[in-house]
Design a protein around this motif. Structure first.
Motif, PDB file in Angstrom:
ATOM      1  N   UNK A  81       0.852  -1.176   0.000  1.00 41.38           N
ATOM      2  CA  UNK A  81       0.000   0.000   0.000  1.00 41.38           C
ATOM      3  C   UNK A  81       0.892   1.232   0.000  1.00 41.38           C
ATOM      4  N   UNK A  82       0.631   2.157  -0.921  1.00 46.10           N
ATOM      5  CA  UNK A  82       1.402   3.395  -0.918  1.00 46.10           C
ATOM      6  C   UNK A  82       0.769   4.334   0.104  1.00 46.10           C
ATOM      7  N   UNK A  83       0.828   3.879   1.347  1.00 46.77           N
ATOM      8  CA  UNK A  83       0.170   4.577   2.445  1.00 46.77           C
ATOM      9  C   UNK A  83       0.761   4.038   3.747  1.00 46.77           C
ATOM     10  N   UNK A  84       1.043   4.905   4.701  1.00 45.31           N
ATOM     11  CA  UNK A  84       1.577   4.451   5.983  1.00 45.31           C
ATOM     12  C   UNK A  84       0.721   4.910   7.156  1.00 45.31           C
ATOM     13  N   UNK A  85      -0.519   5.327   6.875  1.00 42.66           N
ATOM     14  CA  UNK A  85      -1.416   5.734   7.966  1.00 42.66           C
ATOM     15  C   UNK A  85      -1.860   4.495   8.735  1.00 42.66           C
ATOM     16  N   UNK A  86      -1.984   4.632  10.049  1.00 44.86           N
ATOM     17  CA  UNK A  86      -2.363   3.492  10.875  1.00 44.86           C
ATOM     18  C   UNK A  86      -3.795   3.043  10.584  1.00 44.86           C
ATOM     19  N   UNK A  87      -4.645   3.947  10.193  1.00 43.78           N
ATOM     20  CA  UNK A  87      -6.022   3.575   9.863  1.00 43.78           C
ATOM     21  C   UNK A  87      -6.049   2.603   8.692  1.00 43.78           C
ATOM     22  N   UNK A  88      -5.277   2.913   7.653  1.00 44.15           N
ATOM     23  CA  UNK A  88      -5.224   2.038   6.482  1.00 44.15           C
ATOM     24  C   UNK A  88      -4.537   0.721   6.812  1.00 44.15           C
ATOM     25  N   UNK A  89      -3.444   0.787   7.555  1.00 50.11           N
ATOM     26  CA  UNK A  89      -2.717  -0.422   7.940  1.00 50.11           C
ATOM     27  C   UNK A  89      -3.610  -1.325   8.779  1.00 50.11           C
ATOM     28  N   UNK A  90      -4.354  -0.737   9.705  1.00 53.42           N
ATOM     29  CA  UNK A  90      -5.214  -1.522  10.599  1.00 53.42           C
ATOM     30  C   UNK A  90      -6.280  -2.285   9.834  1.00 53.42           C
ATOM     31  N   UNK A  91      -6.776  -1.694   8.758  1.00 54.19           N
ATOM     32  CA  UNK A  91      -7.800  -2.374   7.952  1.00 54.19           C
ATOM     33  C   UNK A  91      -7.257  -3.652   7.339  1.00 54.19           C
ATOM     34  N   UNK A  92      -6.080  -3.573   6.727  1.00 54.63           N
ATOM     35  CA  UNK A  92      -5.470  -4.768   6.122  1.00 54.63           C
ATOM     36  C   UNK A  92      -5.051  -5.769   7.189  1.00 54.63           C
ATOM     37  N   UNK A  93      -4.530  -5.251   8.298  1.00 55.83           N
ATOM     38  CA  UNK A  93      -4.121  -6.116   9.406  1.00 55.83           C
ATOM     39  C   UNK A  93      -5.307  -6.919   9.942  1.00 55.83           C
ATOM     40  N   UNK A  94      -6.446  -6.261  10.134  1.00 59.72           N
ATOM     41  CA  UNK A  94      -7.636  -6.930  10.650  1.00 59.72           C
ATOM     42  C   UNK A  94      -8.133  -8.004   9.681  1.00 59.72           C
ATOM     43  N   UNK A  95      -8.101  -7.700   8.403  1.00 56.93           N
ATOM     44  CA  UNK A  95      -8.552  -8.670   7.393  1.00 56.93           C
ATOM     45  C   UNK A  95      -7.670  -9.909   7.383  1.00 56.93           C
ATOM     46  N   UNK A  96      -6.355  -9.707   7.410  1.00 56.14           N
ATOM     47  CA  UNK A  96      -5.425 -10.841   7.389  1.00 56.14           C
ATOM     48  C   UNK A  96      -5.528 -11.670   8.664  1.00 56.14           C
ATOM     49  N   UNK A  97      -5.701 -10.997   9.800  1.00 58.25           N
ATOM     50  CA  UNK A  97      -5.819 -11.704  11.075  1.00 58.25           C
ATOM     51  C   UNK A  97      -7.044 -12.603  11.098  1.00 58.25           C
ATOM     52  N   UNK A  98      -8.156 -12.098  10.561  1.00 61.30           N
ATOM     53  CA  UNK A  98      -9.395 -12.886  10.520  1.00 61.30           C
ATOM     54  C   UNK A  98      -9.271 -14.050   9.539  1.00 61.30           C
ATOM     55  N   UNK A  99      -8.588 -13.815   8.435  1.00 61.24           N
ATOM     56  CA  UNK A  99      -8.482 -14.840   7.396  1.00 61.24           C
ATOM     57  C   UNK A  99      -7.564 -15.987   7.802  1.00 61.24           C
ATOM     58  N   UNK A 100      -6.430 -15.677   8.452  1.00 61.80           N
ATOM     59  CA  UNK A 100      -5.426 -16.703   8.716  1.00 61.80           C
ATOM     60  C   UNK A 100      -5.433 -17.235  10.147  1.00 61.80           C
TER      61      UNK A 100
END
Length: 274
Positions: free
Chosen positions: A35-54
């Motif tokens: 992601x060409x983005x380092x905001x915690x809001x954006x990071x948290x969204x991807x982090x939450x998705x991966x955590x739920x998936x794996x």
């Protein structure tokens, strides 16, 4: 004794320009995206998705952790970026003793040997330099577009060369080698300007890396990673510098995800050897 963890590892690397994510299973890089983005809001969204998936407790993080949300901070294992660069680059190149050059926004140079890392040097010149100068000089910020332009240009139309000084050679430098970047501007075409920018970055990184590798007795094993490692023009410049300094640069697959991959490998190594 098992050689790998029983569950996947979720990796995150928050750099100055990009945040990289990866899933590592049995020591292999299975899935990755940036992601060409380092905001915690954006990071948290991807982090939450991966955590739920794996559904794994093995979550690692490298890069700048300042401001990390409390909920994330309680679950992640922070890996030093130098360790992540070393483990990632060495593994991608299948090397046990090498100098890993990570060309991100800036450039970090790490010596990896015997599963240990040492910060050997670096430079503020890197992908951020390409983006900034590309915007100022060429009106472009996309590294891919800048690289494509550079492949059609000639840096010698901008740089002062050894032959311009009236010499056929100086020491081990041939007539076509750069004596001074952007010191003899004979052209202002976008192609030549792009070539001049990438030549400046490639030569700077290549020379510093070669000097470090020679000092560390790793002349033949310089592994180039980071987003900029995919640039065709940069690779050409690095190879030319390698010929001069009698060093050899290697370009593994998936270089842009070396650090996030390495963070997972370092975490797994520590767990399996504890």
């Amino acid at each position: 004794m098992a050689t790998h963890l029983d569950k996947p590892i979720i990796g995150m690397d928050r750099g100055a320009s990009f945040t990289d994510f990866a899933i590592i299973e049995s020591g292999c890089l299975k899935t990755s995206f940036s992601l060409e983005n380092r905001s915690w809001e954006t990071i948290s969204t991807s982090y939450a998705r991966l955590s739920a998936e794996y559904e794994t407790d093995h979550i690692v993080f490298s890069g700048c952790a300042t401001g990390m949300p409390d909920a994330m901070q309680k679950r992640v294992n922070i890996i030093a970026e130098i360790d992540a660069i070393g483990f990632g680059g060495a593994s991608l190149a299948d090397s046990r003793n090498c100098v890993v050059v990570s060309i991100g926004t800036g450039t970090a140079i790490v010596h990896f040997t015997r599963n240990r890392t040492q910060h050997a040097g670096g430079s503020g010149v890197g992908g951020g330099t390409i983006k900034g100068l590309g915007s100022l000089i060429c009106g472009l910020e996309d590294p891919v577009q800048i690289d494509a332009l550079a492949m059609k240009g000639r840096a010698s139309n901008l740089n002062l060369t050894i032959s311009d000084l009236g010499y056929e050679e100086i020491s081990f430098l041939g007539a076509d080698m750069t004596a001074s970047n952007f010191a003899a501007v004979k052209s202002k075409t976008p192609e030549d300007l792009a070539a001049g920018i990438l030549c400046l970055v490639g030569e700077t990184v290549g020379i510093i890396s070669s000097i470090c590798a020679r000092e560390l007795n790793c002349r033949e094993n310089i592994v180039v990673v980071g987003k900029v490692a995919g640039s065709t023009y940069i690779r050409q410049v690095l190879n030319k510098v390698g010929e001069l300094y009698q060093t050899k640069f290697h370009y593994p697959e998936n270089p842009g995800f070396a650090t996030v991959y390495g963070a997972a490998l370092k975490y797994e190594y520590d767990r399996m050897t504890a």
